[in-house]
Design an enzyme around this catalytic site. Structure first.
Site, short mmCIF file in Angstrom:
data_model
loop_
_atom_site.label_atom_id
_atom_site.label_comp_id
_atom_site.label_asym_id
_atom_site.label_seq_id
_atom_site.Cartn_x
_atom_site.Cartn_y
_atom_site.Cartn_z
N ASN A 42 0.84 -1.20 0.00
CA ASN A 42 0.00 0.00 0.00
C ASN A 42 0.88 1.24 0.00
O ASN A 42 1.93 1.30 0.65
CB ASN A 42 -1.04 -0.01 1.11
CG ASN A 42 -0.51 -0.23 2.50
OD1 ASN A 42 0.56 -0.79 2.69
ND2 ASN A 42 -1.27 0.21 3.49
N ILE A 43 0.44 2.23 -0.78
CA ILE A 43 1.19 3.48 -0.96
C ILE A 43 0.19 4.61 -0.77
O ILE A 43 -0.68 4.83 -1.62
CB ILE A 43 1.84 3.53 -2.36
CG1 ILE A 43 2.75 2.32 -2.56
CG2 ILE A 43 2.62 4.84 -2.53
CD1 ILE A 43 3.25 2.14 -3.99
N GLU A 44 0.31 5.27 0.38
CA GLU A 44 -0.68 6.29 0.73
C GLU A 44 -0.30 7.66 0.18
O GLU A 44 0.78 7.85 -0.41
CB GLU A 44 -0.85 6.30 2.26
CG GLU A 44 -1.36 4.96 2.76
CD GLU A 44 -1.62 4.90 4.25
OE1 GLU A 44 -1.12 5.77 5.00
OE2 GLU A 44 -2.33 3.96 4.65
N CYS A 53 -4.08 0.47 -2.52
CA CYS A 53 -3.94 -0.73 -1.69
C CYS A 53 -2.89 -1.67 -2.29
O CYS A 53 -2.60 -1.64 -3.49
CB CYS A 53 -5.26 -1.47 -1.59
SG CYS A 53 -6.55 -0.59 -0.70
N GLU A 55 -3.01 -4.94 -2.87
CA GLU A 55 -3.49 -5.90 -3.87
C GLU A 55 -3.55 -5.28 -5.26
O GLU A 55 -3.15 -5.88 -6.26
CB GLU A 55 -4.91 -6.39 -3.58
CG GLU A 55 -5.22 -6.93 -2.25
CD GLU A 55 -5.52 -5.91 -1.18
OE1 GLU A 55 -4.76 -4.94 -1.04
OE2 GLU A 55 -6.50 -6.12 -0.48
N CYS A 88 -10.45 -4.77 0.57
CA CYS A 88 -11.50 -3.74 0.59
C CYS A 88 -12.39 -3.88 -0.64
O CYS A 88 -12.07 -4.62 -1.59
CB CYS A 88 -10.86 -2.35 0.66
SG CYS A 88 -10.27 -1.73 -0.92
N CYS A 91 -10.76 -3.06 -4.03
CA CYS A 91 -9.85 -4.12 -4.46
C CYS A 91 -10.61 -5.35 -4.93
O CYS A 91 -10.21 -6.01 -5.89
CB CYS A 91 -8.88 -4.49 -3.34
SG CYS A 91 -7.59 -3.25 -3.12
N1 THU Z 1 -5.33 -1.48 2.54
C1 THU Z 1 -4.77 -2.34 1.65
O1 THU Z 1 -3.64 -2.15 1.19
N2 THU Z 1 -5.52 -3.43 1.27
C2 THU Z 1 -6.78 -3.69 1.71
O2 THU Z 1 -7.45 -4.55 1.19
C3 THU Z 1 -7.30 -2.93 2.84
C4 THU Z 1 -6.66 -1.63 3.10
C5 THU Z 1 -4.56 -0.29 2.94
C6 THU Z 1 -5.13 1.01 2.45
C7 THU Z 1 -4.55 1.98 3.45
O3 THU Z 1 -3.24 2.34 3.02
C8 THU Z 1 -4.44 1.16 4.73
O4 THU Z 1 -4.52 -0.20 4.34
C9 THU Z 1 -5.52 1.46 5.75
O5 THU Z 1 -6.76 1.41 5.18
#
Ligand code: THU
Length: 132
Positions: A42-44, A53, A55, A88, A91
């Site tokens: 994940n890269i915010e 996310c 995935e 999520c 995804c």
């Molecule tokens: N996140 C994922 O990378 N995959 C998911 O299926 C659920 C959420 C990440 C998004 C965000 O960077 C962090 O988790 C918190 O929501």
């Protein structure tokens, strides 16, 4: 490659997560049928919805390398959390377009592995056939 090995690759990818806002790292790894492992994390972003996310990162990475759904053998998604988190909703939609419905998806933390498919996660879904 075993599912445990693929999950270890996903834990390696998790170390690259960029999570200054949630502090919740997620790693992913796509295994292709030719044995290639493609990582994602994940890269915010300060503009929160612009984050991605793990995935989706891994699957988009796989497609960018020329792989498509027929080429994908499995997807692993991991966290260091206490729960084994499901993907999520966004995804799930992306997985449903980019992977076959019955391709294994391994969800894991350090203690537990759950095996599922997008057929199981999203039984009634919107897809390309609806646009035809
Ligand atoms: N996140 C994922 O990378 N995959 C998911 O299926 C659920 C959420 C990440 C998004 C965000 O960077 C962090 O988790 C918190 O929501």
């Amino acid at each position: 490659m075993t599912k445990e090995e693929l999950i270890q690759h996903a834990f390696q990818a998790l170390r690259h997560a960029y999570v200054p806002y949630s502090h919740y790292s997620v790693g992913a790894a796509v295994l292709t049928k030719d044995g290639t492992v493609i990582p994602g994390c994940n890269i915010e972003n300060a503009s929160y919805p612009a984050g991605v996310c793990a995935e989706r990162c891994a699957l988009h990475n796989a497609y960018a390398q020329g792989y498509q759904k027929d080429d994908i053998a499995a997807l692993a998604v991991v966290t260091e959390g206490n729960t084994v988190a499901g993907p999520c909703g966004i995804c799930r939609q992306v997985i449903s377009e980019l992977m076959h419905g019955d391709t294994p998806i391994y969800l894991a933390n350090r203690r537990e592995i759950r095996e599922t498919t997008i057929d199981e996660l999203v039984p009634m879904r919107f897809g390309p056939e609806d646009l035809a």
